[in-house]
Design an enzyme around this catalytic site. Structure first.
Site: not given
Length: 677
Positions: A96, A323, A368
């Protein structure tokens, strides 16, 4: 000689080293290795003469000052030495924006001219081998987006926080995400204080059939209303305790409710209508960062704790990267979920085609794959070496992923309408015909009124036995739990799912909100901070403004706008002029449930003001939970703290506690000393 692979955490480094084997040295950076200076002592000598030096950012050019924090200097030195000895360096921090920025800063400190990224979403041998074969250059657009976010958070935190110090008192903090989240809590708290309950009646009767079922009075006919008038229910009233505009209902008195109940008792009702329908319960999507934090509430875990556990599971190789905004699964994961469902419940457990989910979040970023069990072949919960909360979170992730590929649950729903003289009653039942995904997951959609109804036909007569009428009061708006606040933040576009847990933790650390049971209650300081910001720096509270800032960061990450252009728009042309005009006046808040009472900021702490008199609000007292009896006791110096109440505002305290003598309230304690975003 070997290849140096740098990740964030020691646990992750140990796991990866075991998979990569000889020829690789895996070390942890322990998170960020460079950041904006945290104290004026950390500012390099060449910048200290600048008027903006303590900001760590030049607000005209947005050029940041990066320093290695003292706690990271030894780690950086060790990595520098290893990098000099290595054949190559691979930067394997998370994929990220934060991970990309960590890799960028590491490459600068290690003097790697052309940094190479190794990225993966799960820590398995197959995933790591794939990552080694498909390395990529550093994505400077993601780095720019992270830097823009860090700069704007520093500018907001360091420019707005001093306003609070001068107006509210103490070393308080503000920030673009935490302040907008606090506003959600404060508005709900004020709505609870302004709430005025309305009374209504629920009249039920038991139909003496086999099996028995319960019906509720819905309409009453009269001369004035021969077609029948609905009986008032909770949804017919406003938060002020009055009927909504355009609502025409029968408002029962105590006498009318008891008379109607007596009228029904022993009578026979006629089945006027029987309606059958099929309802389906669709399986929930696989988990994302936000929905994982929300689901954690059902495990009685805080958002922060859930993310800590998920981090440990990811680093241990049990789940994919935690995440993500996307509920989508890879083709391989879809097939594995279907195989697991078939293994558990047979070949009929899954539909003919895999079910793919798309995000509904218009501000979704870095999409993702969804959070799922790691690997090509998944381990069921009973086969993993986990226990306690880690096992509970892994089980949740496993079950949500597998259930997402199972059939809908199918119910037969029946709604029965009964007629008894001038009275109409209704009952509904829902029977599970095909459990589908509910074989694996609990039914979250079950309604309390669902019951098993006997076979009924129109015209059939059924005897009634009335139940005592139930006098009810409308309920105030429910306080947010951590899970529902996460949901509200996501809906409003405030922050990113990866920041929610830390934001909620910060609100509690700053004593702006506290947990009362499972619910978040706003403190006096929290209400005053919100009142000041709402009047003088309203942008930091407006979720639309915050959401626009987030979409701007997405544009920076996509290369559609430069970092400087973004910061100019939102700082130079947006917040900076507003902050410059802000007054330092002390804020005050009217407490709607206590007539004529103000909560006011003073250097000694929040004060309650009534009829020209004032008293300090004890730190343990929650403004919304104070009753008029509490208020009298505070002004008389006899107030005693007690366990927080779960009822609505103005709930009367126990007389024995309210009358207990106590010394006058002490001044509010000083809060944290660091301005944070």
């Amino acid at each position: 000689m070997a290849t140096l692979v740098i990740v964030e955490s020691p646990a992750k480094a140990k796991k990866i080293a075991g998979f990569l084997g000889q020829g690789y040295i895996v070390r942890a950076s322990l998170g960020h290795v460079r950041d904006l200076p945290g104290t004026k002592e950390e500012v390099p000598e060449r910048y200290r003469h600048e008027p903006w030096a303590t900001l760590g950012v030049n607000p005209q050019t947005f050029s940041p000052i990066y320093v290695v924090p003292p706690a990271k200097r030894r780690t950086v030195q060790e990595l520098q030495q290893l990098a000099r000895q290595a054949d190559a360096v691979l930067f394997a921090s998370d994929m990220d924006r934060e991970g990309e920025a960590i890799s960028y800063h590491l490459s600068r400190l290690l003097k790697v001219e052309q940094p190479v990224r190794m990225v993966f979403t799960e820590i398995t041998k197959e995933a790591l081998q794939h990552a080694l074969r498909h390395t990529r250059p550093l994505d400077l657009r993601l780095v720019a987006a992270q830097e823009a976010r860090r700069v704007i958070d520093r500018l907001v935190g360091y420019r707005v926080s001093p306003l609070l110090w001068n107006s509210v008192g103490g070393r308080l903090s503000a920030g673009r995400v935490q302040s907008a989240a606090l506003m959600l809590l404060a508005r709900r708290e004020l709505a609870r204080m302004a709430f005025r309950p309305a009374t209504f009646w629920v009249i039920r009767a038991e139909a003496r059939t086999r099996p028995k079922f319960t019906a509720t009075v819905t309409h009453v006919r009269s001369r004035e209303h021969p077609e029948g008038l609905p009986v008032a229910k909770a949804s017919d009233y406003t938060q002020d305790g009055v009927l909504r505009d355009g609502v025409h209902v029968q408002v029962m008195t105590d006498e009318q409710a008891h008379a109607l109940s007596a009228y029904l008792d022993g009578k026979e009702a006629t089945v006027a209508a029987v309606e059958f329908s099929e309802t389906r319960s669709r399986p929930a999507p696989p988990l994302t960062t936000s929905t994982l934090q929300q689901a954690g509430g059902r495990l009685k875990l805080s958002a922060k704790r859930v993310m800590e556990l998920a981090q440990a599971l990811y680093e241990g190789g049990y789940i994919t990267y935690m995440r993500t905004d996307s509920p989508a699964l890879s083709d391989e994961a879809l097939e594995e979920a279907r195989r697991e469902a078939t293994r558990l419940f047979g070949t009929g457990a899954v539909p003919a085609q895999p079910r793919q989910y798309a995000t509904r979040n218009k501000n979704a970023q870095e999409a993702h794959e969804a959070i799922r069990p790691a690997g090509i072949s998944w381990r069921p919960p009973e086969a993993v070496d986990l226990r306690g909360d880690e096992l509970a979170v892994y089980t949740l992730i496993y079950q949500r992923t597998v259930a997402s590929q199972m059939h809908h649950a199918v119910f037969d729903k029946t709604v029965v309408t009964l007629s008894c003289g001038a009275v109409t009653l209704s009952a509904q039942g829902r029977v599970l015909r095909d459990p589908g995904h509910l074989q694996l997951l609990k039914d979250e959609d079950a309604a309390p009124e669902d019951q098993i109804l006997p076979p009924l036909r129109e015209g059939q007569r059924v005897p009634l036995q009335a139940r005592p009428p139930e006098g009810k009061r409308t309920s105030p708006p429910t306080r947010y739990t951590e899970a529902t606040l996460v949901q509200a933040m996501e809906k409003a576009g405030i922050g990113r799912p990866s920041t929610y847990a830390q934001t909620i933790s910060t609100l509690q650390t700053r004593d702006y909100a506290r947990l009362t049971g499972r619910h978040l209650t706003v403190t006096g300081i929290g209400l005053l901070v919100t009142a000041y910001l709402e009047r003088h720096v309203p942008q930091v509270l407006q979720h639309g403004f915050t959401a626009t800032m987030e979409s701007g960061l997405d544009d920076v990450a996509a290369g559609q706008i430069s970092r400087v252009s973004y910061l100019t728009r939102f700082w130079t042309e947006g917040l900076a002029p507003t902050i410059g005009r802000a007054s330092r006046e002390a804020p005050s808040v009217a407490l709607p449930h206590l007539d004529g009472v103000l909560l006011r900021a003073t250097p000694a702490g929040p004060q309650l003001v009534r009829a020209g008199q004032s008293v300090l609000l004890p730190p343990e007292a929650m403004p919304a939970d104070l009753s008029s009896t509490d208020l009298d006791a505070l002004f008389q110096g006899t107030w005693a703290s007690r366990p927080a109440r779960s009822g609505g505002p103005g709930t009367s305290p126990s007389p024995s506690r309210a009358a207990r003598p106590k010394a006058a309230a002490k001044p509010a304690r000083k809060r944290g000393s660091k301005a944070a975003s």
